[in-house]
Every structure is written in C-alpha cells, then in structure tokens.
Design a protein around this motif. Structure first.
Motif, PDB file in Angstrom:
ATOM      1  N   SER A 150     -30.506 -23.241   1.108  1.00 42.62           N
ATOM      2  CA  SER A 150     -30.722 -22.087   1.986  1.00 42.62           C
ATOM      3  C   SER A 150     -30.553 -20.779   1.229  1.00 42.62           C
ATOM      4  O   SER A 150     -31.248 -19.799   1.497  1.00 42.62           O
ATOM      5  CB  SER A 150     -29.754 -22.127   3.170  1.00 42.62           C
ATOM      6  N   LEU A 151     -29.628 -20.749   0.254  1.00 46.48           N
ATOM      7  CA  LEU A 151     -29.475 -19.559  -0.581  1.00 46.48           C
ATOM      8  C   LEU A 151     -30.743 -19.313  -1.398  1.00 46.48           C
ATOM      9  O   LEU A 151     -31.126 -18.165  -1.644  1.00 46.48           O
ATOM     10  CB  LEU A 151     -28.267 -19.715  -1.514  1.00 46.48           C
ATOM     11  N   GLY A 152     -31.395 -20.407  -1.793  1.00 43.07           N
ATOM     12  CA  GLY A 152     -32.671 -20.277  -2.499  1.00 43.07           C
ATOM     13  C   GLY A 152     -33.762 -19.711  -1.609  1.00 43.07           C
ATOM     14  O   GLY A 152     -34.668 -19.014  -2.073  1.00 43.07           O
ATOM     15  N   MET A 153     -33.672 -19.999  -0.303  1.00 47.60           N
ATOM     16  CA  MET A 153     -34.670 -19.494   0.647  1.00 47.60           C
ATOM     17  C   MET A 153     -34.576 -17.982   0.815  1.00 47.60           C
ATOM     18  O   MET A 153     -35.509 -17.347   1.312  1.00 47.60           O
ATOM     19  CB  MET A 153     -34.473 -20.167   2.006  1.00 47.60           C
ATOM     20  N   VAL A 154     -33.448 -17.399   0.435  1.00 47.78           N
ATOM     21  CA  VAL A 154     -33.272 -15.946   0.558  1.00 47.78           C
ATOM     22  C   VAL A 154     -34.199 -15.201  -0.395  1.00 47.78           C
ATOM     23  O   VAL A 154     -34.591 -14.062  -0.135  1.00 47.78           O
ATOM     24  CB  VAL A 154     -31.799 -15.557   0.286  1.00 47.78           C
ATOM     25  N   ALA A 155     -34.581 -15.834  -1.497  1.00 50.24           N
ATOM     26  CA  ALA A 155     -35.461 -15.189  -2.480  1.00 50.24           C
ATOM     27  C   ALA A 155     -36.786 -14.796  -1.833  1.00 50.24           C
ATOM     28  O   ALA A 155     -37.322 -15.540  -1.015  1.00 50.24           O
ATOM     29  CB  ALA A 155     -35.710 -16.134  -3.653  1.00 50.24           C
ATOM     30  N   PRO A 156     -37.321 -13.609  -2.186  1.00 52.05           N
ATOM     31  CA  PRO A 156     -38.557 -13.132  -1.564  1.00 52.05           C
ATOM     32  C   PRO A 156     -39.811 -13.815  -2.102  1.00 52.05           C
ATOM     33  O   PRO A 156     -40.678 -13.202  -2.730  1.00 52.05           O
ATOM     34  CB  PRO A 156     -38.552 -11.631  -1.905  1.00 52.05           C
ATOM     35  N   VAL A 157     -39.893 -15.119  -1.895  1.00 54.91           N
ATOM     36  CA  VAL A 157     -41.090 -15.875  -2.257  1.00 54.91           C
ATOM     37  C   VAL A 157     -41.496 -16.712  -1.056  1.00 54.91           C
ATOM     38  O   VAL A 157     -40.694 -16.958  -0.152  1.00 54.91           O
ATOM     39  CB  VAL A 157     -40.853 -16.788  -3.487  1.00 54.91           C
ATOM     40  N   GLN A 158     -42.743 -17.150  -1.047  1.00 56.73           N
ATOM     41  CA  GLN A 158     -43.283 -17.881   0.092  1.00 56.73           C
ATOM     42  C   GLN A 158     -42.501 -19.161   0.366  1.00 56.73           C
ATOM     43  O   GLN A 158     -42.515 -20.087  -0.421  1.00 56.73           O
ATOM     44  CB  GLN A 158     -44.762 -18.227  -0.149  1.00 56.73           C
ATOM     45  N   GLY A 159     -41.821 -19.190   1.523  1.00 60.29           N
ATOM     46  CA  GLY A 159     -41.133 -20.396   1.955  1.00 60.29           C
ATOM     47  C   GLY A 159     -40.081 -20.901   0.983  1.00 60.29           C
ATOM     48  O   GLY A 159     -39.767 -22.098   0.979  1.00 60.29           O
ATOM     49  N   GLY A 160     -39.535 -19.998   0.153  1.00 63.35           N
ATOM     50  CA  GLY A 160     -38.539 -20.438  -0.822  1.00 63.35           C
ATOM     51  C   GLY A 160     -39.117 -21.285  -1.941  1.00 63.35           C
ATOM     52  O   GLY A 160     -38.381 -21.979  -2.656  1.00 63.35           O
TER      53      GLY A 160
END
Length: 309
Positions: A240-250
């Motif tokens: 979920s922390l990786g999903m915070v990155a501003p990329v499509q769907g993590g």
C-alpha cells in the motif's frame, strides 16, 4: 514495471508460473475487491447526502469504478473523474463532491497509518530489516544538512506570499473563493453524517477487504500458501505504501514492495516477482473490465435524463 523487472529472468518467472496457479483463489480475490468497492460506494453516498441529496446507488457505484479505471490511465485522475461523472448524471456540485473525496482519502490515510502501526507492533523485526535493506538513509540526512534545502524553502515561502497578494486582487480569485466555499461544505460533510458508526464500520470493512484481496492470493501459489496472515498483512501494508507513488495503479512501486516483503518471509525473488505480476494483473483486470462496462452502462441507464434535456 521495466525498472523493477529489468534484471529478472522472465524464463524463470514463466517456469515458476507453470508450476501451477489455483485461479479460484484469484477469482475470490476479485470478488473480495468488488465487495470493498461496493462498500466504498455506500460510504461515499453517506458523505454526499447531507450536503446535496442521496445519489442513486448504481450511478455512484459506476462512477467509483470509472474513477479506479481512470487511475490506471493517469495517476490520481480517478478522484476528479468520479466526481465529474457523478455530477453529470446526478446534477450535483463537483466542488462539493471533491470535498467529500478528500474526506474519504483522509480516512484512508488514517487507516493506512493504523495498519502500519499494527505491522510495526507485530512484525517489528521484519519491517526494520526491510527498511534498512531497501532504504539509503544517508540520502535523507544529506537533504536536511544541505544549505540549498533551506534556500529553496525560503524562496518558496516568499514566492507564495507575493503570488497570494497579487492574485487576491484578480477576478479569478473571487470565483475560486466561491468554489472553495462549496469544497469546504463537502469536506465538512462528515460532521453531518446520519450514522457515523456505520460510516466507520464501512471504512474498517473496506480495509479488511483490501487486506484479504492480497492474503487469499497466497493460497493460489504453492510457494506462498504456507505464509501466515501476519505475512499477508506485511505484504499488504508495505505494498500500500508503494501505491502512494504517483504512477498508474502503483505499477512498479507496488511490485517492488511486495517482492521485497515476500523475500523477508523466505520466498525467492523470482517467485515473489511472479506473485506480484499475477496478483496485480488480476486485481486490475477486474477494474479495467468494470470501468469499461460502467462507461457503457451509465449513459444507457440515464438515457431518460438526456432525452428530457
């Protein structure tokens, strides 16, 4: 995705996948994800109702799914997209809807922090090992000790103060003040929710479903089927922390975080890479299908509105 998978032997990953996947568990993960999306729909309705009106469940659900789909095209575009879609078919204020979405995201941040603290409490050694292995703390210290950091901060502060003083004298500022007032109404809608405990229960349910979306997938692969729920919680939270990155769907950061976390529990790098690739793809395949279906169905079920205009 290329950056994460560039050094992996795709032949080995393919061989790992050929060992067998129980697709029924992946299907169950999709159904669990669907339950979380439906719960999010109801929670959003609860925020909208005090400031506008009770929206139709079908329109709200399809707007949510279009929002998820939009996030796979442009990072963070989904939050604006679902507000625009619902505003079009329900004739409600976009600014107020954006305010309610901000409240939703704040609730999600709180839940993520709670889950992270839970993982730290229950799996402290695993998480600290993960952080020290995958984080270069010297880079963070260099940022805070560099004089240029403070020069940039000072310039930004002075620039914002000058811009604010100049912009407050222009006509767009007056229009933005009106939009801000509507946004604030949406943001403060949480105070007027009829059943606050139900709102909290939906929030908890959504995040339990998010966790189960990952954990049930463990049973689809022989090399992860022995892992405990705590391992699933660690993979879920760090992913979920990786999903915070501003990329499509993590895409990419999520894979990296999950692969690295699974390695901490004895899963080989190639096996972790195969797991992340299949799980992310199956979860987002559901979002793509439902997003496209939503875009097709919404105009059809609201055709009477278009005919009446």
């Amino acid at each position: 995705m290329w950056f994460v998978y560039r050094n992996y032997d795709m032949q080995e990953i393919r061989a790992t996948l050929n060992k067998g996947i129980n697709y029924w568990w992946l299907l169950l993960s999709m159904l669990v994800g669907l339950a979380s999306h439906f719960s999010r729909t109801i929670r959003w309705q609860m925020l909208i109702e005090p400031i506008e009106k009770k929206t139709h469940i079908t329109n709200t659900f399809f707007a949510v799914m279009i929002g998820y789909f939009a996030n796979l095209l442009i990072p963070r575009m989904g939050e604006i997209s679902r507000c625009g879609v619902l505003s079009r078919y329900e004739k409600v204020s976009v600014s107020r809807l954006i305010g309610t979405v901000v409240v939703e995201r704040l609730m999600d941040v709180i839940m993520l922090i709670i889950c992270l603290l839970l993982v730290l409490a229950l799996q402290f050694s695993v998480v600290t090992e993960f952080l020290f292995k995958n984080t270069d703390f010297s880079k963070f210290s260099n940022v805070f000790t560099s004089v240029w950091t403070y020069v940039v901060i000072l310039v930004l502060i002075l620039g914002v103060r000058f811009f604010k003083k100049w912009f407050s004298q222009t006509s767009p500022y007056i229009k933005l003040k009106g939009l801000w007032a509507k946004f604030s109404e949406g943001f403060l809608a949480v105070k007027n929710i009829k059943n606050k405990w139900l709102f909290v229960m939906h929030t908890i349910f959504i995040w339990i479903m998010y966790f189960l979306m990952i954990y049930v997938c463990f049973f689809a692969f022989e090399f992860t089927s022995h892992l405990t729920p705590l391992a699933g919680l660690s993979a879920f939270v760090l992913g979920s922390l990786g999903m915070v990155a501003p990329v499509q769907g993590g895409m990419g950061p999520w894979h990296f975080m999950v692969i690295a976390t699974l390695q901490m529990y004895g899963v080989s790098e190639n096996e972790g890479a195969a797991f992340a690739l299949i799980v992310w793809s199956s979860i987002n395949a559901m979002i793509v299908v439902l997003g496209i279906v939503s875009m097709i169905i919404l105009p059809l079920i609201n055709r009477h509105q278009a005919d009446g205009q």
